[in-house]
Design a protein around this motif. Structure first.
Motif: not given
Length: 619
Positions: A182-183, A316, A325-326, A179, A321-322
Motif C-alpha cells: 500500500g505504501n 518502517r 499507508v494511511k 502494508p 507499516t500501517r
C-alpha cells in the motif's frame, strides 16, 4: 499475591496431581505426569520469577513426600488399588504451610525447573508431551494457547516447502507485505492520477511534456534513494536495543542529510529547468513547452518529498507499516480531488497537475513530521544541530555502497525516456510509452514491496537464536535458504498472476487516452510489459535478497552490466521496431539482472549451496 495464587491453584489441582501419582505406583515416578496437569501449565504462564522459584520448591517437596509414600506402600506389599488410595491421601494431605519462602537462601544449588527445558536442549520429550497434552486438553484459553504453540513448533521443525502453501511463513510474509504494498503504491498512483487527467486534455504533447518532467524529477529525487534503506536499518537497530536517544539521532541525522540534498536538488531544477530536461528532451522539442512549467512547480516538492521519505523509513524501522499507508492514502485522495479542479475548472492545464502533486507532498510531509514529533522520534534541537562525522559515517557509508546501483538504474530510465521522446515529434510514442510504463509500475509495485520485505526477512532468518514462543533454536543459513526459496517462488507466482491480470485489463487500460493513435502505439509495449512481470518477480525479490545478505557490491556490479546491455539494446532495437524496440531493451536489461540473481543464489552468495556446505564442514 503470588503465594495466594499458588495456594488457590494447588488446592484446585490436587486431584489432577493425585491422579498422576496414582497411575505410577508400579513404576518409577516421573515428572512428566506433573507436566500434563493443565493447572501446572497455567501456573507456569502466570507466575513471575519469584513465584516460579517458590512454586518449584513446593512441587519438589510434594514430589519427595509422594515418592516416600509410594515407596512405603510398595514395601508393605499392598495392592494396586490400596496404593493408589494411599498415594492420593498423601498427596491431598500436603499443605502449603511448609512451602519454603522464595526469598530464603536454600542449601545447595537452586533446583532445576523440570517443566521448562534448557535453552540449548533439544526439548524432544517436552515438545511431544506438550503436543499430546494440548490436543487432549479441554481447559479453555490456556489449552488453546498451548496447542497453537505446539502447532507452530511442529511446523518449524519440518523442512520448509519451496512453493507457497499458506503455512505460518506465508501468513507472516503476507502480513508484512500488505502494508508495504500500500505504501509503495503512492508514487505510481500519483503519477497515474496526473497522467489520467492530463490525458483528458486531449493533447499528446501535453502528456509527453508532463511525462518527461515527471521522469526528470523522479530521477533526481531517487539519486538519493539510499536514504530509506540505510535509515530504516539504523532506526531498526537502535529501536530494537531500546536506545531512545540513538533512535532519535538516526532519524534526525537522516532528515539533516535530506535537507541539504533538497537544498541542492531544488535550485538545480528551479533555475535551470531546460538544462535538467535536456536529459530526456532534445533542444527545441515541442513537448518542452509543457514540461518546463511542470518541472519548475514540481521542484518545490523536493524538500517535502524528502521529509516524507525519511518519515516512511523511520516508521518502517520501528515496525509500524500501517501509519505510512494511511498517510499515503490521504495524500492520494487529496491529489485526485485537486487535479480536475486545477487542470480544468481553473484552466491551469499541466501546471495545475504539478500544483496538485505539490500540495499532496506538502500535506504528507507535515503529517509525517507531526507524528514523528508525537512519537518522540525527533527533537527540534537535534534537527538544527549539525551531527558529527562519526555519527553520520554509517549513514553515508551505507548509502555509498548502494549509490552505484541507483545511478545505473536512473541512467537506464533517463536513456529510455530520451530515446522514446526522439522516436517522433508528435508526442504519440512518448504518450503511449507513458501509458505502458504506468501500467507496468502499478503491477510491479507488488513485487517491489516483496523485494523490500526480503531485505528484512532474510537477514532475520540468517540469525540463529532461541525462540521463546517455540521453545527451540531457529534460524541459520539453511533456514534462511529455505526462506529465500519460498520468497522466490512467491515472486514467480505473483509475476505470472500480475502479468496475466495486466493482459486481461489491457482493453480497459488503453481507454485511458482519448487518442486512437496513442492507444494503438501503447498496445505492443503493454503486452511486453505484462510478460516482463514474470521476470520481474524473480529479479525484484532476488535483488532484495542481495541487499538483505549485505551483497551490495555484487548487486551494484550486476546492475551496471544490465545497464550496459540496455544501452546497447536502445541503439539496436528502436530504429528497427520503434517503441516496441525500447521495450525489447527492457527485456535485455532484466535478463542481465536475472543472471546476477542466479549467480548470487547458486554460486557466490552467502546462501549458495556450496557456501552453506563449506560453512557446515568448517563448523
Amino acid at each position: 499475591m503470588t503465594n495466594i495464587l499458588v495456594l488457590i491453584f494447588l488446592v484446585l489441582g490436587s486431584s489432577d496431581v493425585a491422579q498422576g501419582f496414582s497411575s505410577r505406583t508400579q513404576s518409577t515416578l516421573r515428572p512428566t505426569n506433573l507436566e500434563s496437569s493443565p493447572v501446572h501449565r497455567s501456573l507456569q504462564v502466570i507466575l513471575d520469577t519469584k513465584g516460579r522459584k517458590a512454586h518449584q520448591q513446593c512441587w519438589n517437596q510434594r514430589r519427595n513426600e509422594a515418592l516416600s509414600a509410594s515407596s512405603s506402600s510398595d514395601e508393605e506389599g499392598s495392592s494396586s488399588d490400596t496404593s493408589s488410595q494411599e498415594t492420593t491421601s498423601a498427596s491431598d494431605g500436603l499443605g502449603v504451610e511448609g512451602m519454603p519462602d522464595a526469598s530464603m537462601d536454600c542449601c545447595g544449588p537452586e533446583p532445576v525447573d523440570f517443566l521448562v527445558p534448557p535453552v540449548n536442549a533439544t526439548n524432544t520429550e517436552f515438545e511431544s508431551s506438550e503436543s499430546s497434552d494440548s490436543v487432549k486438553s479441554e481447559e479453555g484459553e490456556m489449552a488453546t494457547t498451548s496447542s497453537a504453540i505446539s502447532t507452530n513448533d511442529e511446523d518449524s521443525s519440518s523442512p520448509l516447502k519451496v512453493w507457497p502453501c499458506f503455512d505460518q511463513l506465508d501468513r507472516d510474509l503476507i502480513k508484512i507485505s500488505l502494508p508495504v504494498i500500500g505504501n509503495f503504491a503512492i508514487n505510481p498512483l500519483i503519477g497515474a492520477v496526473d497522467l489520467f487527467w492530463v490525458n483528458r486534455m486531449g493533447n499528446a504533447l501535453a502528456v509527453a511534456g508532463q511525462a518527461a518532467a515527471n521522469q526528470v524529477f523522479s530521477s533526481a529525487f531517487w539519486f538519493t534513494s539510499f536514504l530509506p534503506s540505510v535509515t530504516a536499518t539504523l532506526v531498526s537497530k537502535q529501536h530494537a536495543s531500546g536506545d531512545k536517544e540513538g533512535t532519535q539521532d538516526a532519524v534526525c541525522q537522516a532528515l539533516f542529510v535530506g535537507f541539504f540534498i533538497a537544498m541542492i536538488g531544488t535550485p538545480l531544477m528551479l533555475f535551470n529547468p531546460d538544462k535538467a530536461l535536456s536529459a530526456v528532451l532534445s533542444k527545441g522539442a515541442p513537448a518542452l513547452e509543457y514540461a518546463r512549467p511542470y518541472l519548475i512547480i514540481r521542484s518545490f516538492a523536493f524538500l517535502p518529498s524528502m521529509f516524507s521519505l525519511v518519515g516512511f523509513s523511520a516508521f518502517r524501522g520501528i515496525m509500524d507499516t500501517r501509519t505510512p499507508v494511511k498517510i499515503s492514502a490521504f495524500a492520494n485522495i487529496f491529489n485526485a480531488v485537486l487535479d480536475p479542479i486545477l487542470i480544468f475548472s481553473l484552466a491551469m492545464g499541466v501546471p495545475g497537475a504539478a500544483l496538485a502533486t505539490l500540495a499532496a507532498e506538502v500535506i504528507s510531509a507535515v503529517i509525517y513530521m507531526t507524528l514523528l514529533r508525537k512519537k518522540q522520534l525527533i527533537k527540534w534541537r537535534k534537527l538544527v544541530k549539525p551531527p558529527s562525522w562519526k555519527s553520520l559515517e554509517p549513514l553515508l557509508k551505507g548509502g555509498l555502497a548502494l549509490q552505484l546501483r541507483n545511478l545505473s538504474l536512473n541512467l537506464t530510465f533517463l536513456a529510455v525516456t530520451r530515446v522514446t521522446q526522439a522516436i517522433d515529434k508528435t508526442g504519440v510514442a512518448a504518450a503511449a510509452h507513458a501509458m505502458a510504463i504506468q501500467t507496468f509500475q502499478i503491477g510491479g509495485v507488488v513485487l517491489l514491496a516483496l523485494s523490500t520485505v526480503a531485505q528484512t526477512v532474510v537477514p532475520n532468518a540468517m540469525v540463529e537464536r532461541f525462540d521463546e514462543k517455540l521453545q527451540k533454536n531457529i534460524g541459520g543459513t539453511k533456514y534462511a535458504k529455505a526462506t529465500v526459496n519460498r520468497l522466490m517462488s512467491w515472486g514467480f507466482v505473483l509475476g505470472c498472476v500480475l502479468g496475466g491480470a495486466q493482459l486481461l485489463l489491457l482493453p480497459a487500460i488503453r481507454k485511458a487516452s482519448p487518442l486512437q493513435e496513442v492507444r494503438d502505439a501503447a498496445k505492443l509495449p503493454a503486452i511486453i510489459g505484462s510478460v516482463l512481470q514474470i521476470i520481474n518477480g524473480l529479479v525484484f525479490i532476488g535483488e532484495g535478497v542481495m541487499i538483505g545478505t549485505g551483497s551490495y557490491l555484487q548487486l551494484s556490479l550486476s546492475t551496471v552490466v544490465a545497464t550496459a546491455g540496455c544501452l546497447w539494446g536502445l541503439k539496436v532495437f528502436p530504429p528497427k521496431f520503434g517503441l516496441g524496440g525500447v521495450w525489447l531493451s527492457f527485456v535485455v536489461f532484466n535478463f542481465f539482472r536475472l543472471a546476477g540473481v542466479w549467480l548470487h543464489q547458486t554460486r557466490n552468495g552467502p546462501l549458495a549451496k556450496r557456501k552453506i556446505k563449506a560453512e557446515a564442514a568448517t563448523s
